[in-house]
Design an enzyme around this catalytic site. Sequence first.
Site, PDB file in Angstrom:
ATOM      1  N   ARG A  76     119.386  28.310  61.417  1.00 11.49           N
ATOM      2  CA  ARG A  76     119.234  29.407  60.465  1.00 11.49           C
ATOM      3  C   ARG A  76     117.815  29.455  59.864  1.00 11.49           C
ATOM      4  O   ARG A  76     117.318  30.525  59.516  1.00 11.49           O
ATOM      5  CB  ARG A  76     120.264  29.233  59.351  1.00 11.49           C
ATOM      6  CG  ARG A  76     120.354  30.381  58.391  1.00 11.49           C
ATOM      7  CD  ARG A  76     121.534  30.329  57.443  1.00 11.49           C
ATOM      8  NE  ARG A  76     122.205  29.065  57.316  1.00 11.49           N
ATOM      9  CZ  ARG A  76     122.382  28.411  56.163  1.00 11.49           C
ATOM     10  NH1 ARG A  76     121.898  28.915  55.051  1.00 11.49           N
ATOM     11  NH2 ARG A  76     123.045  27.282  56.124  1.00 11.49           N
ATOM     12  N   HIS A 135      72.198   4.185  66.276  1.00 12.15           N
ATOM     13  CA  HIS A 135      73.443   4.834  65.864  1.00 12.15           C
ATOM     14  C   HIS A 135      74.476   4.926  66.991  1.00 12.15           C
ATOM     15  O   HIS A 135      75.646   5.246  66.727  1.00 12.15           O
ATOM     16  CB  HIS A 135      73.154   6.237  65.321  1.00 12.15           C
ATOM     17  CG  HIS A 135      72.606   6.232  63.928  1.00 12.15           C
ATOM     18  ND1 HIS A 135      71.490   5.525  63.570  1.00 12.15           N
ATOM     19  CD2 HIS A 135      73.049   6.830  62.789  1.00 12.15           C
ATOM     20  CE1 HIS A 135      71.249   5.696  62.287  1.00 12.15           C
ATOM     21  NE2 HIS A 135      72.185   6.482  61.782  1.00 12.15           N
ATOM     22  N   TYR A 173      62.025  14.395  54.679  1.00 13.35           N
ATOM     23  CA  TYR A 173      63.126  13.529  55.116  1.00 13.35           C
ATOM     24  C   TYR A 173      63.458  13.711  56.594  1.00 13.35           C
ATOM     25  O   TYR A 173      63.651  14.825  57.082  1.00 13.35           O
ATOM     26  CB  TYR A 173      64.398  13.801  54.301  1.00 13.35           C
ATOM     27  CG  TYR A 173      65.575  12.950  54.751  1.00 13.35           C
ATOM     28  CD1 TYR A 173      65.645  11.609  54.398  1.00 13.35           C
ATOM     29  CD2 TYR A 173      66.572  13.476  55.568  1.00 13.35           C
ATOM     30  CE1 TYR A 173      66.701  10.814  54.832  1.00 13.35           C
ATOM     31  CE2 TYR A 173      67.628  12.686  56.015  1.00 13.35           C
ATOM     32  CZ  TYR A 173      67.690  11.359  55.641  1.00 13.35           C
ATOM     33  OH  TYR A 173      68.726  10.566  56.074  1.00 13.35           O
ATOM     34  N   GLY A 209      68.309   7.587  55.285  1.00 11.87           N
ATOM     35  CA  GLY A 209      69.182   6.903  54.330  1.00 11.87           C
ATOM     36  C   GLY A 209      68.393   6.085  53.335  1.00 11.87           C
ATOM     37  O   GLY A 209      67.518   6.606  52.616  1.00 11.87           O
TER      38      GLY A 209
END
Length: 419
Positions: free
Chosen positions: A281, A82, A52, A59
């Site tokens: 407080r 991309h 891959y 993809g």
Amino acid sequence: MVVLDGESLTVGQVVEVSRRFVPVRLSDEGRRKIEASRAIVEKVLESEEPVYGISTGFGEFSKIFISRDEREKLQRNLILSHAAGVGDYLPEAVVRAAMLLRANSLTKGFSGIRLATVEKLLEMLNKRVYPAVPSKGSVGASGDLAPLSHIALVMMGEGEAFLGGRRVTGAEALAAAGITPVTLGGKEGLALINGTQIMTAVGALVWHDAEILMKTADIAAAMSLEALRGTRTAFDPRIGGVRPHPGQLASAANILSLTDGSLIIASHAHCNKVQDAYSLRCVPQVHGASKDALRRILEVLAVEMNAATDNPLIMPDTGEIISGGNFHGQPVALAMDYLKLALAEVGSISERRISRMLDNHLSELPPFLTAYPGIDSGLMITQYTAALHIVKTFARIAFKKDDRSFAKYSFHCFFVYFL
């Protein structure tokens, strides 16, 4: 000089490099690890084995085998396709931080990139080549593919970068810095863009600023305690001792230290007030919880800054190449949501102290802190602005910037605050 080994990068070093331009180099061990993982990739590139992202598409196209003579083109095309970000450009510090983080991740030796390519990335960083990286485009689930691609694009002599405040072509920026563009080899495009380095860069810089903000918040609270003639009783260490959250203990001790010897507080030590309002407080509890949040968030960032986020990962010890999902941004995303909440709460209690100081019925100070009421409005609108900012912050966290939901929430909060 920051020396990268892939294991020990800190937020402080990220700030030094990204904002103060401290130079960076690889450690000898880091160079060795990069070369060891690359040797495995080289063997795959010479074979006909489908792996891959090296000899297959990406993809949906992972079932398509890529021949040896097209594998460099595969990596170039990956970056070109991309680099599709939009929106305002990321600040230089964020881009520089991302470049540093990406180089550190590659130095771990699980990405199979060439040593020369990592050194090219660091050369750009050291010579202050600032790629133009659009802020929108990453979805996190696949990491920061789009923005990281805009950085890789400039490495190739493509895309755009900033030079002396001007946006120029990537080729011009490299030429001005005396840097030759890189031709990506097999697996290298994927190695440069698979990860969470943009979101982690933003996270590291925001965390650093948040830590400073927490110190400032304690100082502001101590000053407010004096201005409102409060008591130091709520900061007694015995209170924190029976609920020992580290942040609470730290904030209480800090307020006591800051107000130690205060003549203002001593002047009304025996007044008829039993206790102060929550906004005074409960400072240790509120500030302390946010400090504890920052501590936990730093743990996430420390792991992510020194993580291998690539896919597939090269295992030099066994020669295996394993596909997984380390590029997913969920750990950082959840940590950043936590950080937003922590900082919003600090702002919220601060706004309540502002409101109290401006209200002469509560503070015994001049109304809206002006010596000329009527002629001058004093600091009236500063509290409105602070309140609106808090409303916007919580609404955006709750509704993820949905404008219609945000408008409804803001309208509701207007009545809560002002009516």
